[in-house]
Design an enzyme around this catalytic site. Sequence first.
Site, PDB file in Angstrom:
ATOM      1  N   HIS A  51       0.876  -1.168   0.000  1.00 36.83           N
ATOM      2  CA  HIS A  51       0.000   0.000   0.000  1.00 36.83           C
ATOM      3  C   HIS A  51       0.915   1.220   0.000  1.00 36.83           C
ATOM      4  O   HIS A  51       2.077   1.123   0.438  1.00 36.83           O
ATOM      5  CB  HIS A  51      -0.890   0.027   1.251  1.00 36.83           C
ATOM      6  CG  HIS A  51      -1.814  -1.151   1.334  1.00 36.83           C
ATOM      7  ND1 HIS A  51      -1.724  -2.101   2.322  1.00 36.83           N
ATOM      8  CD2 HIS A  51      -2.855  -1.523   0.541  1.00 36.83           C
ATOM      9  CE1 HIS A  51      -2.660  -3.004   2.134  1.00 36.83           C
ATOM     10  NE2 HIS A  51      -3.355  -2.694   1.066  1.00 36.83           N
ATOM     11  N   ASP A  54       2.466   1.645   3.232  1.00 34.70           N
ATOM     12  CA  ASP A  54       3.466   0.640   3.628  1.00 34.70           C
ATOM     13  C   ASP A  54       4.845   1.136   3.181  1.00 34.70           C
ATOM     14  O   ASP A  54       5.842   0.936   3.873  1.00 34.70           O
ATOM     15  CB  ASP A  54       3.221  -0.725   2.954  1.00 34.70           C
ATOM     16  CG  ASP A  54       1.923  -1.390   3.393  1.00 34.70           C
ATOM     17  OD1 ASP A  54       1.552  -1.252   4.569  1.00 34.70           O
ATOM     18  OD2 ASP A  54       1.282  -2.045   2.538  1.00 34.70           O
ATOM     19  N   GLU A 176      -8.825  -4.872  -8.369  1.00 32.69           N
ATOM     20  CA  GLU A 176      -9.056  -6.094  -7.566  1.00 32.69           C
ATOM     21  C   GLU A 176     -10.518  -6.115  -7.128  1.00 32.69           C
ATOM     22  O   GLU A 176     -10.893  -5.452  -6.163  1.00 32.69           O
ATOM     23  CB  GLU A 176      -8.126  -6.101  -6.345  1.00 32.69           C
ATOM     24  CG  GLU A 176      -8.287  -7.353  -5.498  1.00 32.69           C
ATOM     25  CD  GLU A 176      -7.329  -7.392  -4.291  1.00 32.69           C
ATOM     26  OE1 GLU A 176      -6.260  -6.753  -4.329  1.00 32.69           O
ATOM     27  OE2 GLU A 176      -7.674  -8.056  -3.304  1.00 32.69           O
ATOM     28  N   GLU A 212      -8.683 -12.362  -6.560  1.00 32.75           N
ATOM     29  CA  GLU A 212      -8.456 -12.958  -5.243  1.00 32.75           C
ATOM     30  C   GLU A 212      -9.454 -14.098  -5.052  1.00 32.75           C
ATOM     31  O   GLU A 212     -10.670 -13.922  -5.205  1.00 32.75           O
ATOM     32  CB  GLU A 212      -8.629 -11.916  -4.130  1.00 32.75           C
ATOM     33  CG  GLU A 212      -8.598 -12.583  -2.759  1.00 32.75           C
ATOM     34  CD  GLU A 212      -8.248 -11.665  -1.596  1.00 32.75           C
ATOM     35  OE1 GLU A 212      -7.517 -10.691  -1.775  1.00 32.75           O
ATOM     36  OE2 GLU A 212      -8.724 -11.977  -0.492  1.00 32.75           O
ATOM     37  N   ASP A 285      -2.575 -13.628  -0.425  1.00 27.74           N
ATOM     38  CA  ASP A 285      -3.198 -12.673   0.508  1.00 27.74           C
ATOM     39  C   ASP A 285      -3.817 -13.504   1.632  1.00 27.74           C
ATOM     40  O   ASP A 285      -5.018 -13.781   1.617  1.00 27.74           O
ATOM     41  CB  ASP A 285      -4.244 -11.806  -0.220  1.00 27.74           C
ATOM     42  CG  ASP A 285      -4.512 -10.489   0.521  1.00 27.74           C
ATOM     43  OD1 ASP A 285      -3.888 -10.246   1.571  1.00 27.74           O
ATOM     44  OD2 ASP A 285      -5.361  -9.700   0.047  1.00 27.74           O
TER      45      ASP A 285
HETATM   46  C1  GLO Z   1      -9.053  -6.968   1.068  1.00 29.04           C
HETATM   47  C2  GLO Z   1      -8.110  -7.008  -0.031  1.00 29.04           C
HETATM   48  C3  GLO Z   1      -6.818  -6.293   0.296  1.00 29.04           C
HETATM   49  C4  GLO Z   1      -6.085  -5.931  -0.955  1.00 29.04           C
HETATM   50  C5  GLO Z   1      -4.917  -5.054  -0.698  1.00 29.04           C
HETATM   51  C6  GLO Z   1      -4.136  -4.721  -1.920  1.00 29.04           C
HETATM   52  O1  GLO Z   1     -10.047  -7.613   1.088  1.00 29.04           O
HETATM   53  O2  GLO Z   1      -7.866  -8.319  -0.409  1.00 29.04           O
HETATM   54  O3  GLO Z   1      -6.021  -7.067   1.148  1.00 29.04           O
HETATM   55  O4  GLO Z   1      -5.682  -7.071  -1.611  1.00 29.04           O
HETATM   56  O5  GLO Z   1      -5.374  -3.898  -0.101  1.00 29.04           O
HETATM   57  O6  GLO Z   1      -4.861  -3.978  -2.792  1.00 29.04           O
HETATM   58 MG    MG Z   2      -6.477  -9.060  -1.784  1.00 24.14          MG
END
Ligand code: GLO
Ligand code: MG
Length: 347
Positions: A51, A54, A176, A212, A285
């Site tokens: 992020h 981060d 995402e 994801e 993740d």
């Molecule tokens: C939350 C997401 C989060 C993202 C991360 C990167 O549900 O999965 O972890 O992947 O902020 O964009």
């Molecule tokens: Mg994620």
Amino acid sequence: MTKTPDYRFSFGPWNINEGADPFGPCTRHPYDHEAKYALYRPMGFEGVQFHDDDVVPEIGKLAPAQVLAKAAGVRAILNNHGLAAEFVAPRLWFAPETIDGGYTSNSAADRQYALDRTLQTIDIARTVGAKAVVLWLAREGTYVREAKNVVTAYRRLLEVLNKMLAYDKEIEIWIEPKPNEPTDLAFVPTAGHAMALAYASQDHRRVKIVVESAHAILANLDPSDEMAFALAHDKLGSVHLNDQNGLKYDQDKNFGTTNLRAAFNQVLVLEDNGYGRNGEFVGLDVKAMRTQKGSPVTDHLRNTRQIFLDLVAKARSYDRKRVEEFRAARDYEGLELYTVQHLLGSR
Ligand code: GLO
Ligand code: MG
């Protein structure tokens, strides 16, 4: 069973966490982000997902030049550890300006904050050497649907994509998708929504997606199908592998630990379509269990990587000729038994 790894793995420092959840505080000692970078290579990871904050803690308190100076320092640390930055994502869900979302907020000032922060994230990505910015649209959605004009919201999202593409002629944008949490009804809940936005943008080749596993399951979709859809369009920028036990809060469980067969199908689709050949990372993740002792906790990352590699071995020994025979004979009972027995190791 594990073959020589020919995939490159990545995760974000937030995956090494202290165990806090909405019902209780941390159960482990905090572990400094910069100390985490030393843990990557020994565990078999080469990529770091970030992020913006981060990379640059307390980002809101620093002038733009200070932000980029800090990012340049992080790039040097990564180099020292033999690591690469995979992507940077603007964290548009902590600040007071993003309480009701950023790009789709009803407040013009909040929308401007979100855009400025996103363009700054592009600068940070460039400075740390990442080719992409990830948009996880955390609070772009509603708690009650009457709260926002949804048509306007989607137009605003497209406008932001176009502004990002115009701001930097090389950066890629990876959306995402996620259907809910923290909002009740999120905008861009599935790969299909993200891809439609990509194609509507002014340079669709630079707009891709991150699938994801858990987010697909929360949308009641099969994660491997979401990946396949993106792969069919050369738009799978990255993956966030994990698992999810049904339709409940976002669990980020270790990959393959709830539905091994669904995990196998994700690995198959990646293997069979050359995922990783253009430098794509296998991103994880996964959240450490709150009950796990120690600091830092890393078993969940190590274990998920190992499960992935074990499934790669299973994918490589899956008898494709046999699969084709079952398909030709339309014998899906036989195909299913073979697949399950292959996973069980009995065939
Ligand atoms: C939350 C997401 C989060 C993202 C991360 C990167 O549900 O999965 O972890 O992947 O902020 O964009
Ligand atoms: Mg994620």
